[in-house]
Design a protein around this motif. Structure first.
Motif, PDB file in Angstrom:
ATOM      1  N   LEU A  60       0.874  -1.291  -0.056  1.00 11.36           N
ATOM      2  CA  LEU A  60      -0.109   0.180  -0.116  1.00 11.36           C
ATOM      3  C   LEU A  60       0.753   1.325  -0.056  1.00 11.36           C
ATOM      4  O   LEU A  60       0.575   2.104  -0.571  1.00 11.36           O
ATOM      5  CB  LEU A  60      -0.981   0.021   1.327  1.00 11.36           C
ATOM      6  CG  LEU A  60      -1.995   1.230   1.333  1.00 11.36           C
ATOM      7  CD1 LEU A  60      -2.822   1.224   0.143  1.00 11.36           C
ATOM      8  CD2 LEU A  60      -2.645   0.844   2.683  1.00 11.36           C
ATOM      9  N   GLY A  61       1.953   1.116   0.858  1.00 11.83           N
ATOM     10  CA  GLY A  61       3.003   2.468   0.920  1.00 11.83           C
ATOM     11  C   GLY A  61       3.597   2.568  -0.541  1.00 11.83           C
ATOM     12  O   GLY A  61       3.664   3.677  -0.863  1.00 11.83           O
ATOM     13  N   LEU A  62       4.023   1.404  -1.099  1.00  8.83           N
ATOM     14  CA  LEU A  62       4.609   1.826  -2.161  1.00  8.83           C
ATOM     15  C   LEU A  62       3.806   2.221  -3.514  1.00  8.83           C
ATOM     16  O   LEU A  62       4.063   3.109  -4.187  1.00  8.83           O
ATOM     17  CB  LEU A  62       5.128   0.572  -2.921  1.00  8.83           C
ATOM     18  CG  LEU A  62       6.444  -0.127  -1.959  1.00  8.83           C
ATOM     19  CD1 LEU A  62       6.941  -1.429  -2.339  1.00  8.83           C
ATOM     20  CD2 LEU A  62       7.812   0.896  -2.147  1.00  8.83           C
ATOM     21  N   GLN A  63       2.451   1.985  -3.448  1.00  9.70           N
ATOM     22  CA  GLN A  63       1.527   2.302  -4.322  1.00  9.70           C
ATOM     23  C   GLN A  63       1.172   3.630  -4.034  1.00  9.70           C
ATOM     24  O   GLN A  63       0.933   4.337  -5.075  1.00  9.70           O
ATOM     25  CB  GLN A  63       0.393   1.306  -4.290  1.00  9.70           C
ATOM     26  CG  GLN A  63      -0.814   1.697  -5.193  1.00  9.70           C
ATOM     27  CD  GLN A  63      -1.957   0.681  -5.112  1.00  9.70           C
ATOM     28  OE1 GLN A  63      -2.109  -0.015  -4.164  1.00  9.70           O
ATOM     29  NE2 GLN A  63      -3.045   0.977  -6.106  1.00  9.70           N
ATOM     30  N   ALA A  64       0.977   3.990  -2.900  1.00  6.62           N
ATOM     31  CA  ALA A  64       0.540   5.609  -2.726  1.00  6.62           C
ATOM     32  C   ALA A  64       1.733   6.415  -2.586  1.00  6.62           C
ATOM     33  O   ALA A  64       1.105   7.719  -2.914  1.00  6.62           O
ATOM     34  CB  ALA A  64      -0.076   5.512  -1.307  1.00  6.62           C
ATOM     35  N   ALA A  65       2.872   6.161  -2.570  1.00  9.51           N
ATOM     36  CA  ALA A  65       3.963   7.062  -2.332  1.00  9.51           C
ATOM     37  C   ALA A  65       4.210   8.034  -3.575  1.00  9.51           C
ATOM     38  O   ALA A  65       4.218   9.249  -3.419  1.00  9.51           O
ATOM     39  CB  ALA A  65       5.260   6.374  -2.332  1.00  9.51           C
ATOM     40  N   PRO A  66       4.004   7.569  -4.799  1.00  9.13           N
ATOM     41  CA  PRO A  66       4.268   8.601  -6.134  1.00  9.13           C
ATOM     42  C   PRO A  66       2.956   9.708  -5.977  1.00  9.13           C
ATOM     43  O   PRO A  66       3.520  10.787  -6.390  1.00  9.13           O
ATOM     44  CB  PRO A  66       4.028   7.578  -7.388  1.00  9.13           C
ATOM     45  CG  PRO A  66       4.612   6.118  -6.829  1.00  9.13           C
ATOM     46  CD  PRO A  66       3.943   5.955  -5.581  1.00  9.13           C
ATOM     47  N   GLN A  67       1.826   9.167  -5.770  1.00  9.94           N
ATOM     48  CA  GLN A  67       0.783   9.951  -5.974  1.00  9.94           C
ATOM     49  C   GLN A  67       0.901  11.247  -4.581  1.00  9.94           C
ATOM     50  O   GLN A  67       0.581  12.325  -4.810  1.00  9.94           O
ATOM     51  CB  GLN A  67      -0.541   9.528  -5.567  1.00  9.94           C
ATOM     52  CG  GLN A  67      -1.869  10.264  -5.555  1.00  9.94           C
ATOM     53  CD  GLN A  67      -3.244   9.594  -5.648  1.00  9.94           C
ATOM     54  OE1 GLN A  67      -3.277   8.328  -5.719  1.00  9.94           O
ATOM     55  NE2 GLN A  67      -4.368  10.297  -5.266  1.00  9.94           N
ATOM     56  N   MET A  68       1.328  10.499  -3.578  1.00  7.56           N
ATOM     57  CA  MET A  68       1.612  11.400  -2.428  1.00  7.56           C
ATOM     58  C   MET A  68       2.569  12.552  -2.621  1.00  7.56           C
ATOM     59  O   MET A  68       2.557  13.901  -2.464  1.00  7.56           O
ATOM     60  CB  MET A  68       1.895  10.837  -1.265  1.00  7.56           C
ATOM     61  CG  MET A  68       2.013  11.468   0.143  1.00  7.56           C
ATOM     62  SD  MET A  68       0.505  12.167   0.581  1.00  7.56           S
ATOM     63  CE  MET A  68      -0.374  10.852   1.148  1.00  7.56           C
ATOM     64  N   ALA A  69       3.744  12.088  -3.236  1.00 10.00           N
ATOM     65  CA  ALA A  69       4.964  13.071  -3.732  1.00 10.00           C
ATOM     66  C   ALA A  69       4.183  14.057  -4.630  1.00 10.00           C
ATOM     67  O   ALA A  69       4.775  15.227  -4.621  1.00 10.00           O
ATOM     68  CB  ALA A  69       5.883  12.076  -4.352  1.00 10.00           C
ATOM     69  N   ALA A  70       3.696  13.555  -5.888  1.00  6.90           N
ATOM     70  CA  ALA A  70       3.105  14.335  -6.766  1.00  6.90           C
ATOM     71  C   ALA A  70       2.483  15.640  -6.095  1.00  6.90           C
ATOM     72  O   ALA A  70       2.471  16.608  -6.816  1.00  6.90           O
ATOM     73  CB  ALA A  70       2.324  13.685  -7.801  1.00  6.90           C
ATOM     74  N   GLU A  71       1.436  15.288  -5.239  1.00  6.76           N
ATOM     75  CA  GLU A  71       0.764  16.284  -4.668  1.00  6.76           C
ATOM     76  C   GLU A  71       1.305  17.241  -3.722  1.00  6.76           C
ATOM     77  O   GLU A  71       0.760  18.456  -3.546  1.00  6.76           O
ATOM     78  CB  GLU A  71      -0.510  15.571  -3.840  1.00  6.76           C
ATOM     79  CG  GLU A  71      -1.499  15.012  -4.500  1.00  6.76           C
ATOM     80  CD  GLU A  71      -2.555  14.146  -3.602  1.00  6.76           C
ATOM     81  OE1 GLU A  71      -2.359  14.320  -2.402  1.00  6.76           O
ATOM     82  OE2 GLU A  71      -3.403  13.527  -4.292  1.00  6.76           O
ATOM     83  N   MET A  72       2.656  16.831  -3.548  1.00  5.53           N
ATOM     84  CA  MET A  72       3.521  17.888  -2.819  1.00  5.53           C
ATOM     85  C   MET A  72       4.868  18.529  -3.369  1.00  5.53           C
ATOM     86  O   MET A  72       5.868  18.524  -2.890  1.00  5.53           O
ATOM     87  CB  MET A  72       3.563  17.244  -1.244  1.00  5.53           C
ATOM     88  CG  MET A  72       2.441  16.890  -0.655  1.00  5.53           C
ATOM     89  SD  MET A  72       2.613  16.482   1.299  1.00  5.53           S
ATOM     90  CE  MET A  72       2.933  18.017   1.740  1.00  5.53           C
TER      91      MET A  72
END
Length: 296
Positions: A60-72
């Motif tokens: 879950l963390g690996l999947q969410a990391a790119p999107q989270m980074a893109a938002e910030m």
């Protein structure tokens, strides 16, 4: 009195009774599901109620990391950005020097510097993805302070706080839904009150997790050779970043206010005074005098 209507003989309250039965069933399912989610933390040995396995946390963390980074603002490349390289180096140093190296997440820890110059924050996703914004990084003064922040977030991962919160959230939703069913004859007020109770319950647990993560951070930075007293300076920096104003009622604050955290850190330092090594360091400065951040 109706002349032609059929007598109810007391059966008119069936609807109300049925609501309570349905509510009890919903609440029971939620509680049973929650209790069946119990697992022993592989690092701390603490029994926790969590919503997923460690492998699921990592995925879950690996999947969410790119999107989270893109938002910030996106994640800085450590091969090109010296600040991102320092973040990664200090993070990996913490892992190698602490119990994190013996955790199921040991090969999955990644430390990211986000190109967000305005949001002062650091956070962790389940399974080992740890982030710090450039706005916070630019305010920190030395490696020890950075180690304290990253150690705190690493503690969230080791403590399985995200998985724990998800399990509590599911339980809270079930209980709030049950309360909403039971009080549906009172309009929306009952359901709204139930939702507020659920939110307050979650915030309470989150505050507890934050204080536990502070404890992890202090231990981890010490194990890596950094002076834990530098965390007091981190709290001062965070307080300055918030403007130094009031926080409002504690129960509605997701994180404990800096003053409460300073008190807890001071208590930890006092209790650990005789056990701390004498050669702990603040480490290298993170910035030269020419590019130091000056709060406005």
């Amino acid at each position: 009195m109706s002349l032609f209507g059929r007598p109810t003989y007391g059966y008119g309250n069936r609807g109300g009774a049925m609501k309570w039965i349905v509510a009890a069933i919903i609440a029971g399912i939620g509680i049973i599901t929650y209790l069946r989610s119990g697992q022993v933390n592989p690092v701390t040995g603490e029994k926790q109620y969590v919503a997923m396995t460690t492998d699921q946390e990592k995925a879950l963390g690996l999947q969410a990391a790119p999107q989270m980074a893109a938002e910030m603002g996106g994640a800085a490349d450590p091969t090109r950005d010296p600040d991102a390289r320092i973040v990664n180096e200090i993070g990996q140093k913490l892992v190698k020097a602490t119990e994190a190296s013996r955790s199921p997440y040991s090969d999955n820890f990644h430390y990211h510097l986000l190109n967000d110059p305005k949001t002062v924050n650091a956070f962790a996703l389940p399974g080992g993805q740890v982030f710090i914004t450039r706005a916070l990084y630019n305010r920190l003064e030395n490696e020890a302070q950075l180690a304290g922040v990253l150690g705190h977030e690493t503690g969230h991962v080791i403590g399985r706080h995200s998985a724990q919160q998800m399990a509590k959230g599911k339980l809270g939703q079930m209980l709030a839904g049950a309360a909403g069913v039971a009080t549906s004859d009172r309009g929306q007020g009952g359901a709204m009150a139930a939702q507020m109770v659920n939110q307050m319950m979650q915030l309470k647990y989150t505050r507890t997790d934050e204080l536990q993560a502070d404890n992890f951070g202090l231990r981890y930075m010490t194990d890596a050779g950094y002076d834990p007293r530098e965390m007091l300076r981190v709290m001062t920096i965070l307080k300055q970043a918030s403007g130094g104003g009031g926080r409002g009622p504690d129960i509605f604050a997701t994180h404990p206010d800096p003053d409460a955290r300073i008190e807890a850190i001071q208590q930890w330092l006092a209790a650990s005074a005789d056990k701390l090594p004498r050669n702990l360091i603040a480490g290298r400065p993170l910035h030269s005098s020419s590019d130091r951040f000056t709060p406005r």
